[in-house]
Design a protein around this motif. Sequence first.
Motif, PDB file in Angstrom:
ATOM      1  N   LEU A 182       0.775  -1.320   0.121  1.00  0.00           N
ATOM      2  CA  LEU A 182       0.224  -0.009  -0.070  1.00  0.00           C
ATOM      3  C   LEU A 182       0.963   1.266  -0.015  1.00  0.00           C
ATOM      4  O   LEU A 182       0.644   2.281  -0.753  1.00  0.00           O
ATOM      5  CB  LEU A 182      -0.884  -0.016   1.244  1.00  0.00           C
ATOM      6  CG  LEU A 182      -2.189  -0.886   1.138  1.00  0.00           C
ATOM      7  CD1 LEU A 182      -2.961  -1.156   2.673  1.00  0.00           C
ATOM      8  CD2 LEU A 182      -3.034  -0.497   0.060  1.00  0.00           C
ATOM      9  N   ASP A 183       1.756   1.094   0.753  1.00  0.00           N
ATOM     10  CA  ASP A 183       2.927   2.366   0.739  1.00  0.00           C
ATOM     11  C   ASP A 183       3.490   2.473  -0.654  1.00  0.00           C
ATOM     12  O   ASP A 183       4.023   3.775  -0.884  1.00  0.00           O
ATOM     13  CB  ASP A 183       3.899   2.181   1.725  1.00  0.00           C
ATOM     14  CG  ASP A 183       3.445   2.265   3.166  1.00  0.00           C
ATOM     15  OD1 ASP A 183       2.394   2.823   3.364  1.00  0.00           O
ATOM     16  OD2 ASP A 183       4.310   1.799   4.218  1.00  0.00           O
ATOM     17  N   VAL A 184       3.466   1.670  -1.594  1.00  0.00           N
ATOM     18  CA  VAL A 184       4.236   1.893  -2.940  1.00  0.00           C
ATOM     19  C   VAL A 184       3.196   2.662  -3.665  1.00  0.00           C
ATOM     20  O   VAL A 184       3.152   3.533  -4.544  1.00  0.00           O
ATOM     21  CB  VAL A 184       4.428   0.482  -3.678  1.00  0.00           C
ATOM     22  CG1 VAL A 184       4.833   0.712  -4.911  1.00  0.00           C
ATOM     23  CG2 VAL A 184       5.530  -0.172  -2.791  1.00  0.00           C
ATOM     24  N   GLY A 185       1.777   2.558  -3.184  1.00  0.00           N
ATOM     25  CA  GLY A 185       0.826   3.431  -3.856  1.00  0.00           C
ATOM     26  C   GLY A 185      -0.196   2.494  -4.818  1.00  0.00           C
ATOM     27  O   GLY A 185       0.219   2.135  -5.947  1.00  0.00           O
ATOM     28  N   ILE A 186      -1.335   2.089  -4.196  1.00  0.00           N
ATOM     29  CA  ILE A 186      -2.335   1.229  -4.954  1.00  0.00           C
ATOM     30  C   ILE A 186      -3.653   2.104  -4.803  1.00  0.00           C
ATOM     31  O   ILE A 186      -3.988   2.489  -3.990  1.00  0.00           O
ATOM     32  CB  ILE A 186      -2.411  -0.010  -3.984  1.00  0.00           C
ATOM     33  CG1 ILE A 186      -1.247  -0.906  -4.217  1.00  0.00           C
ATOM     34  CG2 ILE A 186      -3.687  -0.888  -4.817  1.00  0.00           C
ATOM     35  CD1 ILE A 186      -1.232  -2.052  -3.416  1.00  0.00           C
TER      36      ILE A 186
END
Length: 325
Positions: A182-186
């Motif tokens: 999620l921290d990577v960006g979803i």
Amino acid sequence: MNIENMTTILNKIKEFNRIILFRHFRPDGDAVGSTKGLKRILELTYPEKEIYLQNTDYAEYVKFLGEEDEPIADELYADALGIVIDTATKERISNKKFSLCKEVVKIDHHIPIQSYGAYEWVEEERSSACEMIAAFYDTFKSELKIDAEAATYIYAGMVTDSGRFRFRSVSGETMRLAGMLLDVGIDTDTLYANLYIKEFKNFKFESYVYRKMKITDNGVAYIYVDRAMQKKFNLSLEDASASVSYLDSIKDSLIWLAFIDTDDGIRVRLRSRFVSVNTLAEKYGGGGHACACGATVHSKKEMKQLISDADELLGKYKSENEGWL
Ligand code: AMP
């Protein structure tokens, strides 16, 4: 976590210039997400390598994750590393050409019933093969690259295979890895909309399943989706197969089954809570996980036998255990 096996696989990936990814036939979100996710990680990390996804079928409900690669020439398999993900047995690999690869790696989270490939990394307690791919990335993150696209593929498989992070296979590690993704960006709004929104006919079918479902003396709920039902609601095999999840919350019904009539026999989807059904699935030539299995039967007689076996199993479980619901 099996660092030794993971390191061997990373070294194999480094050694080969061409890598071909495979999964099981009739793929689910985990099979699609794990192969597409690893492919994307490898493409980002090793732009000089050729990475291919070569499978023979696709799943409609995860079509939003994108298409397969065009088929490649058979000669290209000979010096390639094949990586098969989320597939317990050779027979279930969708593309039989995997055996043309120079070397084969198996990455899987199913109960191991068969070995194949020179290198194996199998962790049956993992909630999904995607969780394993997330762990693989996380372990070697100083040398591997990821982006939102890869994270979305992997997260989609984790979400779908864990029943939206509900099954008991979900651990603290599952959630930590999901958090890392999620921290990577979803874009979770779009992801969940794609997973939940269904056509009108599917809701009509669902209500019909509730009218037609049956229950045995000990509480095994089941539905037989015959050809007439499939025709009535204009169902794809995938639509018909979804019926198993409609039966998942019936009180005292710890085992539930969906039988789907297909050209290759009657496909059985076995699901359970508290009680394991994998031995039952294996008796009918299938397998899977403790509480989610598949098999195929070839007559109504065999179907009735399986239902009766499931009923006996549940009766025994209930008489010997407490605390279930
Ligand atoms: P399904 O009901 O087809 O979604 O299967 C549930 C789980 O069991 C999935 O993880 C499948 O990969 C696995 N599975 C399904 N059918 C078989 C089979 N015939 N042999 C081994 N594993 C299976």
